[in-house]
Every structure is written in C-alpha cells, then in structure tokens.
Write an enzyme that holds these catalytic residues in place. Structure first.
Site, mmCIF file in Angstrom:
data_model
loop_
_atom_site.group_PDB
_atom_site.id
_atom_site.type_symbol
_atom_site.label_atom_id
_atom_site.label_comp_id
_atom_site.label_asym_id
_atom_site.label_seq_id
_atom_site.Cartn_x
_atom_site.Cartn_y
_atom_site.Cartn_z
ATOM 1 N N LYS A 1 13.079 19.567 -15.526
ATOM 2 C CA LYS A 1 14.294 20.152 -14.899
ATOM 3 C C LYS A 1 15.540 19.322 -15.215
ATOM 4 O O LYS A 1 16.208 18.795 -14.331
ATOM 5 C CB LYS A 1 14.103 20.288 -13.390
ATOM 6 N N ASP B 1 7.798 19.718 -17.154
ATOM 7 C CA ASP B 1 8.657 20.272 -16.102
ATOM 8 C C ASP B 1 9.614 19.177 -15.632
ATOM 9 O O ASP B 1 9.438 18.602 -14.561
ATOM 10 C CB ASP B 1 7.760 20.770 -14.961
#
Ligand code: C5P
Length: 235
Positions: A68, A66
């Site tokens: 991003k 994760d």
C-alpha cells in the site's frame, strides 16, 4: 473463466499473515501445489518477506506484495522501479492520482501489475470526515476507481461487497482482487461484510485473498482444496 487468468489456481491468493518467514515456509510446504499465489503484507515484508518473495518466485509461485505505497510521485516511481526487479506479480498502492501516476511510471514495461486501494475497508463515512474528506465512502470508492482506470492501473482491491459497483466503473479488463472471503460455516473473525468464495467469483472478482480460513485451519491443504473446488464451480 476470465481471459486474464491462465491457471484457475491463481484465483486463490493465500494471505501469509504470520510473524516469521519460518511460519510462512511451513504453510507453503503444507499447501504444496494446492496453492500457487501468496500475499505478503507489512508484517512479513518487514521481517524477511522480500527475500521470501524471491524464494517463492524461484520455486514457481506468484507473489502479491501488499505494501500500500503512498508518497510523492517521484519517490513512488523509484520505489516501484526497485520492486519490478523482485519479480512479484501484484503490488498495492493507495489510489491517489499522483501516487498512481508515479507507480505506473515506475512499473514501466515490466510484468508487475499495480493494484489500487480505493478506500480502506476499516473506514466509514465518519472516519473519512475525521480525515478531512467531504465524500462518503461509496462516492470515494467510485471516484478513485475511475481515477485508477485513467492512470493506467491494472486492478483494484476492494471488499467483496463493493465488487459489482467497482466492476461497473472499471470495465472487464482490469482485475478485481477481494479479501473478506469466508467459506460457508467458517468464522468471520473481524471481517464484517463477507461473501463465500463462490459468491465473490459470481459478482465479478478475479482473485480472492484468503487468510485465516486456510492458514488457521486444522488441515490447511483440505481447506484450500475445498475453496478451490468452490472457485472452480463458480468460474
Ligand atoms: O484472514 P483473512 O481472510 O480475513 O485475511 C484477509 C487478508 O486480506 C488480510 O491479509 C487482510 O489484511 C487483507 N485485507 C482485508 N481487507 C482489506 C484489505 C486487505 O482483509 N480491505
């Protein structure tokens, strides 16, 4: 069960939100074959989490990184290309069209699946105005879900509460991954709009990201098993 997922256990993604890889290993070994899929975020990624990803994958687990990502298209392409060599299953990027196109180019024909983050769930309409946007959160989520689909992104991360709206836009083939899950009776913590695992599956989520209800449970293995039972019953 959706045709996108072979092993029902893969629907539950355990968030390894802990400071060190040793804490992470402790959770992974406690859960044993009760969990197959782990999410590694900033905290752990910047503290040995990329090597941990390799290790988990070599032990047969799946990993959701994760991170991003968001940068100029070319930089995103090159970063994603490097990450394809890690063997992780999911990677997040922000749902800006140029970023998503760059990520799709970097993913090329590898097995990496790209997930787009439409609007951070900590943002409300006022936060978007402060950031210079003229759209309400709900409209931005719709726009970016459409753009993710056009760009060739594989799935969307959204709050459980947005799942139905997003599913309408992206159709059945892309995956939806939702955090903000709380089994009935567990503490919400800082999550505001939560659904139970069963509710989230029924409104169309493919994978559920679950952190504290498992990793902070007195008996993580029992907590994970109870959540899996609920997922199985709703699948
Ligand atoms: O402990 P909890 O189940 O709330 O953890 C949820 C995980 O999902 C955390 O890693 C959190 O950072 C992540 N997440 C979230 N809400 C989002 C996106 C990610 O809670 N909108």
């Amino acid at each position: 069960m959706t045709a996108k997922i072979n092993d029902l256990r893969d629907r539950m993604i355990v968030a390894l939100d802990v400071p060190t890889i040793w804490d992470a290993y402790r959770i992974v070994s406690e859960l044993g074959d009760g969990a197959t899929f782990y999410k590694i975020g900033y905290r752990l990624a910047f503290a040995g989490g990329l090597d941990l990803s390799r290790q988990l994958i070599s032990e047969g687990k799946k990993v959701f990184l994760d991170l991003k990502l968001h940068d100029i298209g070319n930089t995103v392409t090159e970063g994603v290309d490097s990450l394809t060599k890690l063997g992780v299953t999911f990677l997040t990027v922000h749902a800006y069209p140029q970023t998503m196109r760059g990520a799709v180019e970097g993913r090329a024909d590898s097995d990496l699946k790209l997930l787009a983050v439409t609007a951070l769930t900590s943002y409300d309409d006022g936060d978007l105005r402060d950031a210079g946007y003229g759209l309400a959160v709900r409209d931005l989520v719709r726009l970016r879900a459409q753009q993710a689909r056009s760009a060739g992104i594989d799935g969307i991360v959204c709050s459980a509460a947005e799942t139905e709206i997003v599913r309408d836009i992206i159709g059945p083939d892309m995956v939806i991954v939702t955090p903000g899950i709380r089994p009935a009776g567990s503490a919400a913590g800082d999550q505001k709009r939560t659904l139970t695992p069963g509710e989230a599956i029924r409104v169309g989520a493919d994978h559920l990201v679950i952190g504290r209800p498992i990793i902070r449970a007195a008996d993580p293995r029992a907590a994970a098993a109870a959540i899996m039972d609920e997922i199985a019953a709703a699948s």
